[in-house]
Write a protein that holds these residues in place. Structure first.
Motif, PDB file in Angstrom:
ATOM      1  N   GLY A   1      -8.879 -13.965   6.225  1.00 18.65           N
ATOM      2  CA  GLY A   1      -9.014 -12.987   5.148  1.00 18.65           C
ATOM      3  C   GLY A   1     -10.271 -13.212   4.327  1.00 18.65           C
ATOM      4  N   GLU A   2     -10.240 -12.801   3.078  1.00 18.58           N
ATOM      5  CA  GLU A   2     -11.415 -12.912   2.217  1.00 18.58           C
ATOM      6  C   GLU A   2     -11.372 -14.217   1.416  1.00 18.58           C
ATOM      7  OE1 GLU A   2     -13.892 -10.973   2.540  1.00 18.58           O
ATOM      8  OE2 GLU A   2     -12.868  -9.496   3.794  1.00 18.58           O
ATOM      9  N   PRO A   3     -12.482 -14.960   1.392  1.00 16.91           N
ATOM     10  CA  PRO A   3     -12.505 -16.231   0.650  1.00 16.91           C
ATOM     11  C   PRO A   3     -12.437 -16.025  -0.856  1.00 16.91           C
ATOM     12  CG  PRO A   3     -14.700 -15.705   1.473  1.00 16.91           C
ATOM     13  CD  PRO A   3     -13.768 -14.678   2.052  1.00 16.91           C
ATOM     14  N   GLU A   4     -11.854 -17.005  -1.530  1.00 19.60           N
ATOM     15  CA  GLU A   4     -11.757 -16.983  -2.989  1.00 19.60           C
ATOM     16  C   GLU A   4     -12.823 -17.869  -3.640  1.00 19.60           C
ATOM     17  OE1 GLU A   4      -6.938 -16.524  -3.409  1.00 19.60           O
ATOM     18  OE2 GLU A   4      -7.774 -18.544  -3.291  1.00 19.60           O
ATOM     19  N   LEU A   5     -13.242 -18.905  -2.912  1.00 22.43           N
ATOM     20  CA  LEU A   5     -14.204 -19.869  -3.441  1.00 22.43           C
ATOM     21  C   LEU A   5     -15.018 -20.420  -2.285  1.00 22.43           C
ATOM     22  CD1 LEU A   5     -14.870 -21.553  -6.123  1.00 22.43           C
ATOM     23  CD2 LEU A   5     -13.464 -23.339  -5.090  1.00 22.43           C
ATOM     24  N   VAL A   6     -16.333 -20.564  -2.481  1.00 19.54           N
ATOM     25  CA  VAL A   6     -17.183 -21.103  -1.422  1.00 19.54           C
ATOM     26  C   VAL A   6     -18.117 -22.163  -1.987  1.00 19.54           C
ATOM     27  CG1 VAL A   6     -17.125 -18.923  -0.141  1.00 19.54           C
ATOM     28  CG2 VAL A   6     -19.039 -19.387  -1.682  1.00 19.54           C
TER      29      VAL A   6
ATOM     30  N   ASP B   1     -33.476 -22.199   5.529  1.00 17.62           N
ATOM     31  CA  ASP B   1     -32.488 -23.243   5.803  1.00 17.62           C
ATOM     32  C   ASP B   1     -32.442 -23.510   7.304  1.00 17.62           C
ATOM     33  OD1 ASP B   1     -31.263 -20.501   5.556  1.00 17.62           O
ATOM     34  OD2 ASP B   1     -29.549 -21.516   6.453  1.00 17.62           O
ATOM     35  N   TRP B   2     -32.763 -24.726   7.680  1.00 20.73           N
ATOM     36  CA  TRP B   2     -32.724 -25.122   9.091  1.00 20.73           C
ATOM     37  C   TRP B   2     -31.346 -25.642   9.470  1.00 20.73           C
ATOM     38  CZ3 TRP B   2     -37.650 -27.448  11.649  1.00 20.73           C
ATOM     39  CH2 TRP B   2     -38.713 -26.544  11.494  1.00 20.73           C
ATOM     40  N   VAL B   3     -30.605 -26.122   8.481  1.00 21.00           N
ATOM     41  CA  VAL B   3     -29.216 -26.550   8.668  1.00 21.00           C
ATOM     42  C   VAL B   3     -28.449 -26.081   7.437  1.00 21.00           C
ATOM     43  CG1 VAL B   3     -27.621 -28.486   8.916  1.00 21.00           C
ATOM     44  CG2 VAL B   3     -29.880 -28.603   9.997  1.00 21.00           C
ATOM     45  N   PHE B   4     -27.269 -25.518   7.664  1.00 24.48           N
ATOM     46  CA  PHE B   4     -26.430 -25.068   6.551  1.00 24.48           C
ATOM     47  C   PHE B   4     -25.000 -25.484   6.839  1.00 24.48           C
ATOM     48  CE2 PHE B   4     -24.134 -22.505   3.608  1.00 24.48           C
ATOM     49  CZ  PHE B   4     -25.026 -22.169   2.589  1.00 24.48           C
ATOM     50  N   ALA B   5     -24.344 -26.048   5.834  1.00 23.40           N
ATOM     51  CA  ALA B   5     -22.925 -26.416   5.944  1.00 23.40           C
ATOM     52  C   ALA B   5     -22.180 -25.747   4.802  1.00 23.40           C
ATOM     53  CB  ALA B   5     -22.741 -27.924   5.880  1.00 23.40           C
ATOM     54  N   GLY B   6     -21.039 -25.152   5.126  1.00 23.36           N
ATOM     55  CA  GLY B   6     -20.289 -24.452   4.092  1.00 23.36           C
ATOM     56  C   GLY B   6     -18.799 -24.712   4.170  1.00 23.36           C
ATOM     57  N   SER B   7     -18.155 -24.574   3.030  1.00 19.70           N
ATOM     58  CA  SER B   7     -16.692 -24.628   2.980  1.00 19.70           C
ATOM     59  C   SER B   7     -16.207 -23.397   2.224  1.00 19.70           C
ATOM     60  CB  SER B   7     -16.198 -25.918   2.316  1.00 19.70           C
ATOM     61  OG  SER B   7     -16.631 -25.991   0.969  1.00 19.70           O
ATOM     62  N   LEU B   8     -15.067 -22.897   2.649  1.00 13.90           N
ATOM     63  CA  LEU B   8     -14.493 -21.692   2.068  1.00 13.90           C
ATOM     64  C   LEU B   8     -13.014 -21.940   1.793  1.00 13.90           C
ATOM     65  CD1 LEU B   8     -16.213 -20.834   4.937  1.00 13.90           C
ATOM     66  CD2 LEU B   8     -16.246 -18.698   3.678  1.00 13.90           C
ATOM     67  N   ARG B   9     -12.567 -21.480   0.649  1.00 15.73           N
ATOM     68  CA  ARG B   9     -11.136 -21.563   0.330  1.00 15.73           C
ATOM     69  C   ARG B   9     -10.578 -20.147   0.374  1.00 15.73           C
ATOM     70  NH1 ARG B   9      -7.925 -25.335  -2.848  1.00 15.73           N
ATOM     71  NH2 ARG B   9      -5.966 -24.306  -3.352  1.00 15.73           N
ATOM     72  N   PHE B  10      -9.512 -19.973   1.169  1.00 10.68           N
ATOM     73  CA  PHE B  10      -8.886 -18.670   1.339  1.00 10.68           C
ATOM     74  C   PHE B  10      -7.521 -18.658   0.660  1.00 10.68           C
ATOM     75  CE2 PHE B  10     -11.767 -19.127   4.939  1.00 10.68           C
ATOM     76  CZ  PHE B  10     -12.383 -17.882   4.982  1.00 10.68           C
ATOM     77  N   PRO B  11      -6.962 -17.480   0.431  1.00  7.47           N
ATOM     78  CA  PRO B  11      -5.606 -17.409  -0.136  1.00  7.47           C
ATOM     79  C   PRO B  11      -4.607 -18.155   0.742  1.00  7.47           C
ATOM     80  CG  PRO B  11      -6.657 -15.244  -0.145  1.00  7.47           C
ATOM     81  CD  PRO B  11      -7.553 -16.152   0.644  1.00  7.47           C
ATOM     82  N   GLY B  12      -3.544 -18.642   0.126  1.00 11.75           N
ATOM     83  CA  GLY B  12      -2.473 -19.308   0.863  1.00 11.75           C
ATOM     84  C   GLY B  12      -2.814 -20.719   1.290  1.00 11.75           C
TER      85      GLY B  12
END
Length: 200
Positions: free
Chosen positions: A67-72, A84-95
């Motif tokens: 679904g749609e992330p709430e926080l990234v 950006d030659w390297v990118f790392a991400g985290s996403l928080r989704f509902p539930g």
């Protein structure tokens, strides 16, 4: 285009059928090596970089299943091109669902998508190109391979759009999906620049 491939549809159906229990983690990656700073993918004037070129697939794949992330939160390594030659991400989704991804334009080629639930996981070794479409269902210490027929994702996408233009079908992906992906990408880029998480 990958969303039009039967592999993506099968992934969604497995999740909807509860094949791995309750969703908890999505892990995605996509990258390749490119060092030609004149290449459009590495030009700052057209928003080049790994997040926009290949990270967009990782974000879209995560949204497909969660679904749609709430926080990234994003972090990046900027190369000599200024992108950006390297990118790392985290996403928080509902539930209480978490997404993790990494992408690059400066390392050996790799692409994966893994969806982890309370009862197992689904692993795709070629989620974006689907040259050899296989979903590995891992449960209870064993695994099962679901092999799908090869299909031209670009052709399927074109046929879907053509059908919609003629009024003979519905678009698989519309404005809301495009805006959702753009919103998440913008938040991730902003987070990498500021060094702090961004809410959506």
């Amino acid at each position: 285009m990958y969303r039009h491939n039967p592999q993506a549809r099968q992934l969604r159906e497995l999740l909807d059928d509860g094949a791995i229990g309750e969703l908890r983690v999505v892990r995605a990656r996509f990258g390749f090596a490119l060092f030609d700073t004149d290449n459009i993918r590495l030009r700052t004037d057209v928003e080049g970089g790994s997040l926009m070129d290949v990270g967009c697939y990782c974000v879209n794949g995560s949204r497909l299943v969660a679904g749609e992330p709430e926080l990234v939160f994003g972090q990046q390594l900027t190369g000599p091109s200024g992108t950006d030659w390297v990118f790392a991400g985290s996403l928080r989704f509902p539930g209480e669902v978490f997404g993790l991804f990494d992408c690059w334009t400066s390392l050996p080629e790799r692409d994966e998508l893994e969806v982890v639930g309370t009862e197992g996981s689904l692993f795709l070794d070629d989620p974006w190109h689907a040259r050899e479409p296989v979903i590995e269902v891992r449960r209870g210490g064993g695994s099962e391979r679901i092999e799908l027929e090869q299909a031209d994702s670009y052709l399927l996408e074109l046929e879907n759009v053509s059908d919609a233009i003629r009024g003979e079908g519905e678009l698989l992906l519309g404005r809301a999906d495009a805006v959702g992906n753009a919103r998440a990408l913008e938040a991730l880029a902003g987070s990498a620049e500021s060094g702090i998480p961004v809410g959506l």
